[in-house]
Scaffold this motif. Structure first.
Motif, PDB file in Angstrom:
ATOM      1  N   LEU A 176       0.825  -1.209   0.000  1.00 56.32           N
ATOM      2  CA  LEU A 176       0.000   0.000   0.000  1.00 56.32           C
ATOM      3  C   LEU A 176       0.857   1.256   0.000  1.00 56.32           C
ATOM      4  CD1 LEU A 176      -2.829  -1.082   2.483  1.00 56.32           C
ATOM      5  CD2 LEU A 176      -2.815  -1.173  -0.025  1.00 56.32           C
ATOM      6  N   ARG A 177       1.981   1.237   0.704  1.00 59.17           N
ATOM      7  CA  ARG A 177       2.886   2.389   0.677  1.00 59.17           C
ATOM      8  C   ARG A 177       3.470   2.592  -0.723  1.00 59.17           C
ATOM      9  NH1 ARG A 177       4.521   4.799   5.292  1.00 59.17           N
ATOM     10  NH2 ARG A 177       3.818   3.912   7.263  1.00 59.17           N
ATOM     11  N   LEU A 178       3.769   1.505  -1.402  1.00 59.34           N
ATOM     12  CA  LEU A 178       4.244   1.614  -2.783  1.00 59.34           C
ATOM     13  C   LEU A 178       3.157   2.202  -3.680  1.00 59.34           C
ATOM     14  CD1 LEU A 178       6.033  -1.850  -3.057  1.00 59.34           C
ATOM     15  CD2 LEU A 178       7.165   0.381  -3.136  1.00 59.34           C
ATOM     16  N   ALA A 179       1.911   1.759  -3.463  1.00 53.93           N
ATOM     17  CA  ALA A 179       0.799   2.253  -4.278  1.00 53.93           C
ATOM     18  C   ALA A 179       0.576   3.747  -4.081  1.00 53.93           C
ATOM     19  CB  ALA A 179      -0.474   1.483  -3.943  1.00 53.93           C
ATOM     20  N   LEU A 180       0.867   4.240  -2.884  1.00 52.82           N
ATOM     21  CA  LEU A 180       0.668   5.654  -2.572  1.00 52.82           C
ATOM     22  C   LEU A 180       1.891   6.514  -2.891  1.00 52.82           C
ATOM     23  CD1 LEU A 180      -1.184   5.216   0.825  1.00 52.82           C
ATOM     24  CD2 LEU A 180      -2.159   6.184  -1.269  1.00 52.82           C
ATOM     25  N   GLY A 181       2.960   5.885  -3.362  1.00 51.32           N
ATOM     26  CA  GLY A 181       4.171   6.631  -3.647  1.00 51.32           C
ATOM     27  C   GLY A 181       4.970   6.987  -2.411  1.00 51.32           C
ATOM     28  N   LEU A 182       4.655   6.366  -1.261  1.00 49.82           N
ATOM     29  CA  LEU A 182       5.400   6.629  -0.030  1.00 49.82           C
ATOM     30  C   LEU A 182       6.704   5.841   0.014  1.00 49.82           C
ATOM     31  CD1 LEU A 182       2.401   6.539   2.479  1.00 49.82           C
ATOM     32  CD2 LEU A 182       3.523   8.549   1.482  1.00 49.82           C
ATOM     33  N   LEU A 183       6.799   4.808  -0.801  1.00 53.78           N
ATOM     34  CA  LEU A 183       8.034   4.046  -0.993  1.00 53.78           C
ATOM     35  C   LEU A 183       8.284   3.939  -2.489  1.00 53.78           C
ATOM     36  CD1 LEU A 183       7.609   1.043   1.504  1.00 53.78           C
ATOM     37  CD2 LEU A 183       9.200   2.955   1.754  1.00 53.78           C
ATOM     38  N   ARG A 184       9.532   3.797  -2.859  1.00 62.70           N
ATOM     39  CA  ARG A 184       9.881   3.619  -4.269  1.00 62.70           C
ATOM     40  C   ARG A 184      10.141   2.149  -4.542  1.00 62.70           C
ATOM     41  NH1 ARG A 184      14.198   7.535  -6.969  1.00 62.70           N
ATOM     42  NH2 ARG A 184      12.412   8.913  -6.595  1.00 62.70           N
ATOM     43  N   VAL A 239       2.880   1.093 -10.724  1.00 60.59           N
ATOM     44  CA  VAL A 239       1.539   1.253 -10.160  1.00 60.59           C
ATOM     45  C   VAL A 239       0.771   2.250 -11.011  1.00 60.59           C
ATOM     46  CG1 VAL A 239       0.176   1.896  -8.136  1.00 60.59           C
ATOM     47  CG2 VAL A 239       2.444   0.862  -7.835  1.00 60.59           C
ATOM     48  N   GLU A 240      -0.492   1.927 -11.306  1.00 60.97           N
ATOM     49  CA  GLU A 240      -1.383   2.857 -11.984  1.00 60.97           C
ATOM     50  C   GLU A 240      -2.612   3.108 -11.120  1.00 60.97           C
ATOM     51  OE1 GLU A 240      -0.638   2.217 -16.783  1.00 60.97           O
ATOM     52  OE2 GLU A 240      -2.534   1.582 -15.864  1.00 60.97           O
ATOM     53  N   LEU A 241      -3.027   4.365 -11.056  1.00 62.13           N
ATOM     54  CA  LEU A 241      -4.270   4.763 -10.417  1.00 62.13           C
ATOM     55  C   LEU A 241      -5.195   5.313 -11.485  1.00 62.13           C
ATOM     56  CD1 LEU A 241      -2.834   6.562  -7.258  1.00 62.13           C
ATOM     57  CD2 LEU A 241      -4.022   4.366  -7.308  1.00 62.13           C
ATOM     58  N   PHE A 242      -6.331   4.638 -11.668  1.00 62.36           N
ATOM     59  CA  PHE A 242      -7.316   5.053 -12.664  1.00 62.36           C
ATOM     60  C   PHE A 242      -6.685   5.200 -14.045  1.00 62.36           C
ATOM     61  CE2 PHE A 242      -8.617   6.663  -8.501  1.00 62.36           C
ATOM     62  CZ  PHE A 242      -9.847   6.026  -8.372  1.00 62.36           C
ATOM     63  N   GLY A 243      -5.813   4.242 -14.367  1.00 65.72           N
ATOM     64  CA  GLY A 243      -5.232   4.175 -15.700  1.00 65.72           C
ATOM     65  C   GLY A 243      -4.018   5.056 -15.926  1.00 65.72           C
ATOM     66  N   ARG A 244      -3.528   5.731 -14.868  1.00 65.58           N
ATOM     67  CA  ARG A 244      -2.364   6.601 -15.028  1.00 65.58           C
ATOM     68  C   ARG A 244      -1.330   6.265 -13.968  1.00 65.58           C
ATOM     69  NH1 ARG A 244      -4.122  12.761 -16.081  1.00 65.58           N
ATOM     70  NH2 ARG A 244      -1.965  12.744 -16.826  1.00 65.58           N
ATOM     71  N   ARG A 245      -0.051   6.395 -14.316  1.00 65.75           N
ATOM     72  CA  ARG A 245       1.014   6.123 -13.366  1.00 65.75           C
ATOM     73  C   ARG A 245       0.886   7.053 -12.149  1.00 65.75           C
ATOM     74  NH1 ARG A 245       5.380   3.075 -15.510  1.00 65.75           N
ATOM     75  NH2 ARG A 245       4.432   1.665 -17.030  1.00 65.75           N
ATOM     76  N   VAL A 246       1.266   6.545 -11.005  1.00 60.77           N
ATOM     77  CA  VAL A 246       1.173   7.318  -9.769  1.00 60.77           C
ATOM     78  C   VAL A 246       2.011   8.589  -9.874  1.00 60.77           C
ATOM     79  CG1 VAL A 246       1.727   7.344  -7.302  1.00 60.77           C
ATOM     80  CG2 VAL A 246       0.693   5.318  -8.314  1.00 60.77           C
ATOM     81  N   GLY A 247       1.408   9.710  -9.516  1.00 64.32           N
ATOM     82  CA  GLY A 247       2.107  10.993  -9.557  1.00 64.32           C
ATOM     83  C   GLY A 247       1.264  12.064  -8.904  1.00 64.32           C
ATOM     84  N   ARG A 248       1.716  13.300  -9.015  1.00 62.28           N
ATOM     85  CA  ARG A 248       1.019  14.407  -8.369  1.00 62.28           C
ATOM     86  C   ARG A 248      -0.396  14.597  -8.892  1.00 62.28           C
ATOM     87  NH1 ARG A 248       5.633  19.187  -7.873  1.00 62.28           N
ATOM     88  NH2 ARG A 248       7.036  18.039  -6.459  1.00 62.28           N
ATOM     89  N   ASP A 249      -0.642  14.195 -10.128  1.00 60.43           N
ATOM     90  CA  ASP A 249      -1.976  14.388 -10.692  1.00 60.43           C
ATOM     91  C   ASP A 249      -2.941  13.283 -10.312  1.00 60.43           C
ATOM     92  OD1 ASP A 249      -0.484  12.584 -12.180  1.00 60.43           O
ATOM     93  OD2 ASP A 249      -1.566  12.992 -14.044  1.00 60.43           O
ATOM     94  N   THR A 250      -2.436  12.143  -9.820  1.00 59.85           N
ATOM     95  CA  THR A 250      -3.322  11.038  -9.463  1.00 59.85           C
ATOM     96  C   THR A 250      -3.552  10.927  -7.964  1.00 59.85           C
ATOM     97  OG1 THR A 250      -1.428   9.524  -9.424  1.00 59.85           O
ATOM     98  CG2 THR A 250      -2.685   9.658 -11.477  1.00 59.85           C
ATOM     99  N   LEU A 251      -2.565  11.259  -7.141  1.00 58.45           N
ATOM    100  CA  LEU A 251      -2.684  11.065  -5.697  1.00 58.45           C
ATOM    101  C   LEU A 251      -3.785  11.897  -5.050  1.00 58.45           C
ATOM    102  CD1 LEU A 251       1.047  10.637  -4.639  1.00 58.45           C
ATOM    103  CD2 LEU A 251      -0.743   8.899  -4.736  1.00 58.45           C
ATOM    104  N   PRO A 252      -4.145  13.100  -5.546  1.00 56.51           N
ATOM    105  CA  PRO A 252      -5.285  13.805  -4.945  1.00 56.51           C
ATOM    106  C   PRO A 252      -6.605  13.038  -5.053  1.00 56.51           C
ATOM    107  CG  PRO A 252      -3.939  15.332  -6.202  1.00 56.51           C
ATOM    108  CD  PRO A 252      -3.425  13.951  -6.508  1.00 56.51           C
ATOM    109  N   ARG A 253      -6.654  12.016  -5.892  1.00 55.64           N
ATOM    110  CA  ARG A 253      -7.874  11.216  -6.015  1.00 55.64           C
ATOM    111  C   ARG A 253      -7.917  10.069  -5.014  1.00 55.64           C
ATOM    112  NH1 ARG A 253      -8.078   9.937 -12.412  1.00 55.64           N
ATOM    113  NH2 ARG A 253     -10.220   9.302 -11.917  1.00 55.64           N
TER     114      ARG A 253
END
Length: 300
Positions: free
Chosen positions: A47-55, A61-75
């Motif tokens: 879960l930490r990897l999914a949230l970008g808290l660990l590398r 990891v993709e969130l809603f079809g996009r790689r984890v980043g600043r534009d996806t984590l607010p969701r």
């Protein structure tokens, strides 16, 4: 079905220890995804990897079809491990700190307090909250801004029976009331069985299974057994290829080690009696997530 969170070959090492080992998982939107595993199995690290808290060392990891980043984590909203709250502030004041950081309207506080049934306690200091109330307030904070994915790591840890019932009720209604997809990690199989629509099982860092709960339990059969010598009976059945566990009453729960092996009661009874085990009870039992868990572990 659209996917809220997806990983591919996700791997994370700490020195020589592989905490997450080539994990590929897919969480459908609007699901309550029970992420199962013993303590130390790799749930929180995943879960930490999914949230970008660990590398990750490898994989993605993709969130809603996009790689984890600043534009996806607010969701995404998350409660990872113990909630961090200010006990000298009220519930509303704790939420207001996050609300201002996110630039949200003040009405968001009323909305999320109502969802977690804390509207009447919002003006009380958090230091006077029960553990269950603090957990629900932490979830309210994670719900600020209407995240599309909510990640809850062991949300019932330390709760008393009443707190567990309240948390279970909250988890069940969140997809309908707030439109969120939920990932709920836990080692409490019975609790997950009562709320989840899908399950994933991680063991020693590896994802052993991932299925809709109804489909998974539809494949399981189990036999409940009581004898004079449960230890000897368990050893005998284990040598015969069955996956054996103990239920809360102390009886044996026997599940098949593979989907092709039947759990007909007659050959099991004949095996036990033939080895001079005194048989007191043998009955088919409704499949449970515990059966599925032990079968998956036995087959690993």
């Amino acid at each position: 079905m659209p996917i809220a969170l997806q990983t591919r070959s996700l791997t994370k090492r700490f020195a020589r220890h592989i905490a997450v080992d080539d994990v590929s998982m897919a969480v459908p939107t609007q699901a309550i995804y029970g992420f199962l595993g013993a303590n130390g199995a790799g749930k929180t690290t995943t879960l930490r990897l999914a949230l970008g808290l660990l590398r990750a060392d490898s994989g993605w990891v993709e969130l809603f079809g996009r790689r984890v980043g600043r534009d996806t984590l607010p969701r995404v909203g998350a409660l990872i491990e113990n909630p961090s709250l200010y006990p000298h502030l009220t519930g509303r004041e704790n939420l207001d700190i996050t609300r201002r950081l996110l630039g949200l309207d003040h009405g968001e506080i009323d909305r999320v307090l109502a969802i977690v049934d804390l509207a009447s306690a919002g003006r009380q200091r958090v230091g006077g909250y029960s553990l269950g109330m603090r957990q629900r307030l932490a979830i309210a904070r994670a719900l600020l801004g209407r995240p599309q994915l909510l990640i809850l790591d062991e949300p019932t840890n330390g709760l008393d029976p009443e707190g567990i019932v309240d948390m279970r009720s909250l988890i069940r209604r969140l997809p309908a009331t707030d439109g969120a997809t939920l990932i709920v990690s836990s080692h409490h199989l019975a609790e997950i069985e009562q709320v989840a629509t899908h399950v994933g099982l991680i063991h020693h860092g590896r994802l052993l299974l991932e299925q809709p709960l109804d489909a998974l339990l539809g494949q399981q059969t189990a036999v409940e057994i009581a004898t004079d010598d449960l230890v000897a009976s368990a050893e005998l059945l284990d040598r015969a290829g069955y996956a054996v566990a103990y239920d809360l009453s102390g009886r044996l729960l026997l599940v098949t080690a593979s989907p092709d092996q039947p759990t007909a009661s007659a050959p099991i009874a004949a095996l036990l009696v033939g080895e001079r085990q005194v048989l007191h009870h043998l009955a088919l039992r409704r499949p449970t997530l515990e059966h599925a868990y032990h079968r998956a572990i036995a087959a690993a």
